[in-house]
Design a protein around this motif. Sequence first.
Motif, short mmCIF file in Angstrom:
data_model
loop_
_atom_site.label_atom_id
_atom_site.label_comp_id
_atom_site.label_asym_id
_atom_site.label_seq_id
_atom_site.Cartn_x
_atom_site.Cartn_y
_atom_site.Cartn_z
N VAL C 82 0.77 -1.22 0.09
CA VAL C 82 0.06 -0.07 -0.06
C VAL C 82 0.95 1.30 0.08
CG1 VAL C 82 -1.76 -1.32 1.52
CG2 VAL C 82 -0.07 0.13 2.54
N ASN C 83 0.47 2.28 -0.56
CA ASN C 83 1.25 3.51 -0.45
C ASN C 83 0.30 4.73 -0.02
OD1 ASN C 83 2.89 2.30 -3.00
ND2 ASN C 83 4.03 3.11 -1.34
N THR C 84 0.86 5.62 0.67
CA THR C 84 0.39 6.69 1.26
C THR C 84 0.38 7.95 0.36
OG1 THR C 84 0.69 5.55 3.07
CG2 THR C 84 -0.13 7.91 3.48
N PHE C 86 0.52 11.76 1.83
CA PHE C 86 0.51 12.54 3.02
C PHE C 86 -0.26 13.89 3.14
CE2 PHE C 86 3.68 9.53 3.37
CZ PHE C 86 3.66 8.81 4.56
N ALA C 90 4.66 15.74 2.37
CA ALA C 90 5.89 14.86 2.84
C ALA C 90 6.98 14.76 1.72
CB ALA C 90 5.60 13.66 3.76
N LEU C 91 7.00 15.68 0.66
CA LEU C 91 7.81 15.42 -0.58
C LEU C 91 9.55 15.49 0.10
CD1 LEU C 91 6.27 17.36 -3.21
CD2 LEU C 91 6.09 15.06 -2.87
N PHE C 92 10.52 14.65 -0.67
CA PHE C 92 11.73 14.81 -0.29
C PHE C 92 12.39 15.97 -0.75
CE2 PHE C 92 10.79 10.28 -1.20
CZ PHE C 92 10.66 9.75 0.10
N MET C 95 15.21 16.44 -3.25
CA MET C 95 15.15 15.65 -4.44
C MET C 95 13.96 16.47 -5.53
SD MET C 95 14.76 11.86 -3.55
CE MET C 95 15.81 10.81 -2.68
N ASP C 99 12.86 12.78 -9.13
CA ASP C 99 13.68 11.90 -8.33
C ASP C 99 12.76 11.50 -7.16
OD1 ASP C 99 15.82 11.96 -9.71
OD2 ASP C 99 16.87 13.49 -8.47
N PHE C 103 11.34 7.38 -6.51
CA PHE C 103 12.02 6.96 -5.38
C PHE C 103 11.60 5.46 -5.01
CE2 PHE C 103 12.27 5.93 -0.79
CZ PHE C 103 13.41 6.97 -0.40
N GLY C 104 10.28 5.44 -5.24
CA GLY C 104 9.85 3.81 -4.92
C GLY C 104 10.48 2.68 -5.91
N VAL C 106 13.38 3.17 -7.36
CA VAL C 106 14.67 2.93 -7.22
C VAL C 106 14.75 1.86 -6.13
CG1 VAL C 106 16.93 4.08 -6.34
CG2 VAL C 106 15.35 5.25 -7.89
N ARG C 151 3.90 10.13 -6.83
CA ARG C 151 5.08 9.34 -6.23
C ARG C 151 4.43 8.23 -5.51
NH1 ARG C 151 7.98 12.13 -1.17
NH2 ARG C 151 5.93 11.73 -0.08
N ALA C 152 3.29 8.24 -4.97
CA ALA C 152 2.59 7.09 -4.26
C ALA C 152 2.08 6.06 -5.22
CB ALA C 152 1.54 7.48 -3.21
N ASN C 155 4.44 2.97 -7.66
CA ASN C 155 4.60 1.79 -7.15
C ASN C 155 3.61 0.67 -7.66
OD1 ASN C 155 7.10 2.02 -6.15
ND2 ASN C 155 6.43 1.95 -4.13
#
Lengths: 265, 284, 388
Positions: C82-84, C86, C90-92, C95, C99, C103-104, C106, C151-152, C155
């Motif tokens: 599962v992915n969230t 936020f 909550a971005l990095f 990056m 990127d 992330f996932g 990589v 990003r979520a 994956n």
Amino acid sequence: MSSKKRQSPFAVVYACLVYIFLYLPIAVVIAFSFNTSKMNIVFEGFTFDWYVSMWSNTLLMDAFKNTIIVALTSTLLSTILGTLCAVGLNRFEFKLKGLISASLYIPIVIPELVFAIAMLILFSSLGITMNIATLIISHVTFSMPFVVITVRSRIAGFDRSIEEAARDLGANEFRTFFRVTLPMIMPGVLSGAMLALTLSLDDVVVSFFTAGVDSQILPLRILSMVKKGISPDVNALSTLLIIGSVLLLTGTTLIQRKLERDDAV
Amino acid sequence: MRNRLRSSMAPITMIGPTTLWLILFLMIPLALVIGISFLTRNGFGGVLMIPSIDAYKELVSTEYLKVFASSFQLAFLTTIICLVVGYPFAYIIANSSERVKPFLVLLLMLPFWINSMIRIYGWNTILRSSGMVNNALISLGIIKFPLELLYTDGAVLLGMVYDLLPFTVLPIYTSIEKLDPSLLEAASDLGAGKVHKFVRVILPLTMPGVFAGSIQTFIPSLGLFYIADMMGGAKTMYIGNLIKNQFMSARNWPMGAALAIVLIAVTLVLMKLYTRVGSLDDMV
Amino acid sequence: MSNNKDVIVRLIDVEKEFDGVKVVKKLNLEVREGEFLTLLGPSGCGKTTTLRMIAGFSHATSGEIELEGKNVADLKPNERDVNTVFQNYALFPHMNVEDNIAFGLVEKRVPKAEIKERVAEMIKLVQLEGMEKRKPAQMSGGQKQRVAIARALINRPKVLLLDEPLGALDLKLRKQMQLELKHLQQKLGITFIYVTHDQEEALTMSDRIAVMNDGVMEQIGTPDEVYNHPKTKFVASFVGESNILESYVEAVRGDLLRISLEAGKAVLHAPGFKKEEMIYICVRPENLQLSQTPIEHFSIRGRIIEHIFAGSVIKTVVELINGQRLRVARHPGEEELEVGTYVYVFWNPKKAIIVHTVEEQIYNIIEQNSNRMYKEFVEKYSATTEEV
């Protein structure tokens, strides 16, 4: 506090005088490294001789080498230990947390001299002759708390969900630390490392008690030579160290500015 | 269960090494200092395992009290001079334009990066009886014979002030920098003149910085034995040099340890006073 | 354990305690594959805690959480499919967009070429073309939100968890993103579990809504069920605007109840009630009507005290004789009633909703639990007898 008011001429003169006071001895050390006279008394003429002859002064070269080794090793060690500790203290709640946090302030507040003799007593009672390792251990102990505090103040404002996001996207604890946490706290880690390096380079008192005969560093060499008169070799080497420090400080200041600009929100 | 076990390993790996380090290289050594101060001296260095409070008894002899007096006098003078010189200096830096300020702060930090022994050595060169100052004065015809500048109490004081001035200035600078400009505007708005604004608003608000700066000057000045060695030629005995001698030449460890305890006590008292006005983090 | 193939997330008697305080109580929930389920409730109701337990950031004090029929208690967040998204993105921060989104992949050691392709695809999906090299600090809230979603989603999770993802956006952008999110979900067919305190958002986007209050799930159902047939007083008042009236069943004639309120009498249409029962009834403002002349069967009287202009409707506040205030939605074309006018309040008997009494609700919970315990007992008993 910032004001756009122009400084009064008196203030400008005053500040200049204080800066001259701070830099006069440094300027003198540098100036005499180019002096043809062997005595540091009057400036007789300009020469680069001392920059050549210092390399064959083995005592001086050993001290130079030791200074660099101790500064770099202790900085590296205290940065690693301090960063891990700061992240851990920030992340977990446990019984001894308060005690550990408080004890980190001890090396900061106790007089260096007390800490120095404490180390001397420790190593002597263990029957250890002072060497470069005892010197490095001592430097790590007094600089690590500064790293912890610097890094902690950087982490304090962090959003924990950024780390959670990394876990959520498939990174395990280690990967999260290296790909997310560490890069984010990097400016803090760098400041901490710089602080550790400064403390190590500037230390005299602790080194005096914990350096062995064969692990003398430059300031100790100067202290032991001062009564007999110091050869301008020392000025030449000091000048090189000063230039190195200036370059390093400017470099890291620039890098830090860039890092901070990058993640400025 | 597996889950709980794995995540509880992390605090140990992160904080464990540091904790162990602090125990081995900070707590135990400090405990040894306290312990040794209550033992009997062994003339060859080291101690005999016989409990004794001889060291503490000796501390109150006039000889030692004189050392304390001269040390505290030096520390006090150093702190006062640093404050008097440093406060206006910090104020000027904090009020400089945003363009030159980073540069001025950098200039203030730079001496930290150069070992203080090298810098004190510079003063040693300047003040020698055959040094720059005397040469200049003689060639100007002001004096005929070189003055005794180096190896005086004044030279030691100069060295101390020189070495510790940045430590006084930085916390004061930070506290002035943190001042909310709107407070100053409010003060002016309410009719405070320049002097009043300073005495009634700026000075009280920057007191934590002043205290932090004073402590960071006072405490180290008690331990900087090498400045007395380089500048005073060990003419007057200060507590720092006395402690050093107990370990290096006199070989009286209990005495040295007891003197160190005095330093710790002084520190604790000052810190206790300090925590009433500021937080420990301002000291860093 | 019965294994319904359609159910992708199942919570069984999940409870969560923080420092001795239960924030989630005996929660049972089944999320179906491909649905858009919203956990709706006020702040502190336990909805975010529930989401965090599904994600793996928080562990249930008791009970079980199943993903695709497997208990996930031992799985860490990075091991769950599962992915969230936020609440604060909550971005990095270190990056850039690419990127962040990659992330996932990589982490999964997907080949570089494939990462590039899938990231480009995602960027297109969330309409961020041209922003690939931007850092989070250089983007607006809406753009950051798109990055967080991309990003979520990259994956290809079985379930996407969204924790008040639109909370920080302004109203207009929020409305637009609501639709976009809904369309995205329909297009991808991924199960969404969406947490919000905004009932309007929940009604607009969800296939089903689970309304939570004080750690308890009060009702689960389609937006229509939850809005038009609230089962509890809380649901009635939290979802949509409603007027709650406490009343007493005076007489029953077939499905028609004659009820008595403090401020008068009324009728409503509801099967299965007995005489002398205490009930709460809920009437939406748009279902209340006002009249200056008496209406048959209704004798609730009040005085108009305020008109509130709300765009297409005017909300008229009526104070009943017992002091209770009702909100009535009226259209600008209707008969004008001045403040101070005395009016009769009435409604279509079929449009008043009965939300069970508090006592009855407690009774229902006890009944459900005893049924379940009975079933478990029978299962257990039959299992042991088989072994013998």
